[in-house]
Design an enzyme around this catalytic site. Structure first.
Site: not given
Lengths: 306, 306
Positions: A167, A196, A219
Site C-alpha cells: 500500500t 476488498v 498495514g
C-alpha cells in the site's frame, strides 16, 4: 509550516534488497508533490501526483508492482479525499489500469457516487477514456515470485509476512490550509478474488477533514478496517492530541483490540505531521520548508535539503 | 433491560400505499429476532435473522425488492459486525443470491478477509454452497417501476427521492451483553453499475463494539460515507452521550457537513436504544421487556405487548 506533504510506501517487512529502492521511491514522490505545492497547487493535486508516482514505480505494491490474488491476477483498490468538502472517490478490485488513484479522483469528480467496484469501475474507466493496460504490464518478477512462494503448501509464515507489505499513500496541506489524502494498493498477496481491504473504505484507508487533518494508512488491512483507523486517529486529534500522539494512540488501539500492525502518515491543517508504524519497516518521506525528511526503520529520521 | 433488538426498514420517503407493509415488516422482523434473544441466542444470530426476514420481504430495498441499477440489474451490499471481537464481514455489488447478509456472515466466519466484492463474492457463495437464484426472483413490480420512472428524461425529483428509500438493518444486545449490527441494501435506484454505497463500508453502514454499542445506518449513502456515520455516533457515546443524543448528534453532523439525510438504530451494551431519522419517514421497531415499540413518522412511537 505550510505547505507540507508526507508519503508512505507501505508498512511491513521490507526485504533488504528492496530497502534502497523503497526509500528512493518515497523521497522522489514526496519531492514531486512538494513541487506542486510550492507552485501554489492544491493538496489534492499533490497527493494524486505522489501516489501516481509510486503506482508507476514497480518497487511498490500498487499499480505496477501490485501483489497478485490467489489466481495470479492484479486487482487494485484506491481512495482519495478532499478535506475542504469531505468529497471522496474510491475504486475497489479494479483491473487493467495503470493508476487507480486517478480513477478514484474521476469517481469523485465525475459521478454522484463515492465508490465503484470491479467491472463497474472498469466500465467507468473506459467511459472516461482511461487507457486500458494489459495485466502483464502491472506484474513484476517480484510479485509473481511472492505469489508462487505463498502458493506452496509449505509456505513459510515469515516469507508470507513479506507478502503483506504494501500500500502507498500520501497526505498533504497546501498553502491555503486545505488537507487531502490518497491511498492505493494491490492488496494482500494471494488474496481471494474480489477481496476488498481497508484502502478504498473511507475512514479506514484514509480520511481528510480540514477541521482536524488527514491520514493515510497501511498495514494489516482487515484489522485496520475493524478499528476504522484513519478516522480514529482524527478523533484523537479533534480532542487535542498532536498528529504524532494521535497516530500512536490509533496504532496502539489497532494492536490491543485486534492484534493488528500497521503504519500511518498524518498531518494537521497547520502543517504538523507524523509518520508512525508498528511494523518492522515503513518507507516514508516528508517535504516541508525546503527539507526532505525520510526513514525506513523504527526511530530512523534522516534529513537533507531539497 | 436485556435482551433488546432494534430494526429499521430504511429511511426516506415511504409512499403511503407502502407504509402499512413497511411497518408490519419491521415489527415482524423485530419479533423474530427477539424470540432468538429470549431463547438465549446471540445478538449476531438475532440481527442476521431480522435482516434475513426483511431481505425476504419484497417491501424492502434489500434482497428480494432491491432497487435496480442503471441497467435494470440487482447488485446488493451487506455488512455485519460482532461487538465482542470487532470481527466483521461484508459483501458489495453481489448478484443472484437471496440473502446477502448471510453471505456477509460467511465471509466473516469462513475467510481471513472482511469484504468480498462482485464476481469474487459470487464465487465464494458458490464455494459455500449458497443457492444461486435467478435475478428475476429478486425484482419486484415496484423496483422495476421506480427504475423506469427514473430513466425517463423528465423524471420528477420528488419521485426520484422515493427511489432513494432503502436499506434494512438491525442492532441487538443479547442476555450476555454482546452487541451486534447488520445492514443490507439493494442500493440507490438507477445507480451506476458497480456503485458501492455506505452499507458494506465498516463504520459507515454499521459498527458494533461491546465497549460502546452498535449502530446500523440508512439514508443518503454517499453522504453517510463522508462522515463515517456509525462510528461517529459511537464516538459520541464513548464520550458519555446517550444512544439517543449521540444518534441525533451524528445525524446533525451528516446534515450540516454534507447536507445528508438519514436514519439510524442504535443500542448501548446496557440495552438503552434509539431509532432516529432526519428523513420524512423511517420504519422501525424495537423489542424489549415483552413490549414491541414501532413507528414510521417523525415523533411517532407506538407500543404493544409481544
Amino acid at each position: 509550516m505550510l505547505p507540507v506533504v508526507v508519503v508512505h510506501g507501505g508498512a511491513g517487512l521490507v526485504p533488504k534488497e528492496r530497502s534502497e529502492k523503497s526509500t528512493m521511491g518515497v523521497c522522489s514522490a514526496a519531492q514531486a508533490a512538494y513541487l506542486i505545492l510550492q507552485g501554489g497547487g492544491s493538496s489534492m493535486d499533490a497527493v494524486v501526483e505522489a501516489v501516481t508516482q509510486m503506482e508507476n514505480n514497480p518497487t511498490f505494491n500498487a499499480g505496477c508492482g501490485s501483489l497478485l490474488n490467489i489466481k495470479g491476477e492484479v486487482e487494485m483498490d484506491a481512495i482519495m479525499m478532499d478535506g475542504r468538502t469531505l468529497a471522496s472517490g474510491a475504486v475497489s478490485a479494479v483491473r487493467n489500469i495503470a493508476n487507480p488513484v486517478q480513477l478514484a479522483r474521476l469517481v469523485m469528480d465525475k459521478t454522484s457516487h463515492v465508490c465503484l467496484t470491479a467491472e463497474g469501475a472498469s466500465q467507468f474507466a473506459r467511459s472516461m477514456g482511461v487507457a486500458e493496460v494489459p495485466q502483464e504490464s502491472l506484474i513484476t518478477e517480484y510479485s509473481r515470485m511472492r505469489w508462487k512462494k505463498n502458493l506452496a503448501p509449505d509456505a513459510n509464515p515469515v516469507e508470507c509476512q513479506m507478502g503483506r507489505m504494501g500500500t502507498v499513500g500520501a497526505v498533504a496541506v497546501d498553502v491555503e490550509g486545505n488537507v487531502a489524502c490518497a491511498t492505493s494498493t494491490g492488496g494482500l498477496s494471494n488474496k481471494m478474488e474480489g477481496r476488498v481491504g481497508d484502502t478504498p473504505c473511507i475512514g479506514s484507508g484514509g480520511y481528510a477533514d480540514n477541521l482536524s487533518g488527514a491520514v493515510s494508512t497501511t498495514g494489516d488491512g482487515e484489522t485496520i478496517m475493524k478499528v476504522v483507523l484513519a478516522r480514529l486517529i482524527l478523533f484523537h486529534m479533534e480532542q487535542g492530541q498532536s498528529a504524532e500522539a494521535a497516530s500512536d494512540l490509533g496504532l496502539a488501539c489497532l494492536k490491543s483490540r485486534v492484534e493488528g500492525l500497521g503504519g500511518v502518515v498524518t498531518v494537521d491543517p497547520r502543517g504538523n505531521w507524523a509518520a508512525r508504524f508498528t511494523t518492522e519497516n515503513m518507507s516514508w518521506a516528508a517535504a516541508q520548508r525546503g527539507t526532505l525528511h525520510y526513514g525506513l526503520y523504527s526511530g530512523e529520521h534522516l534529513t537533507r535539503s531539497i
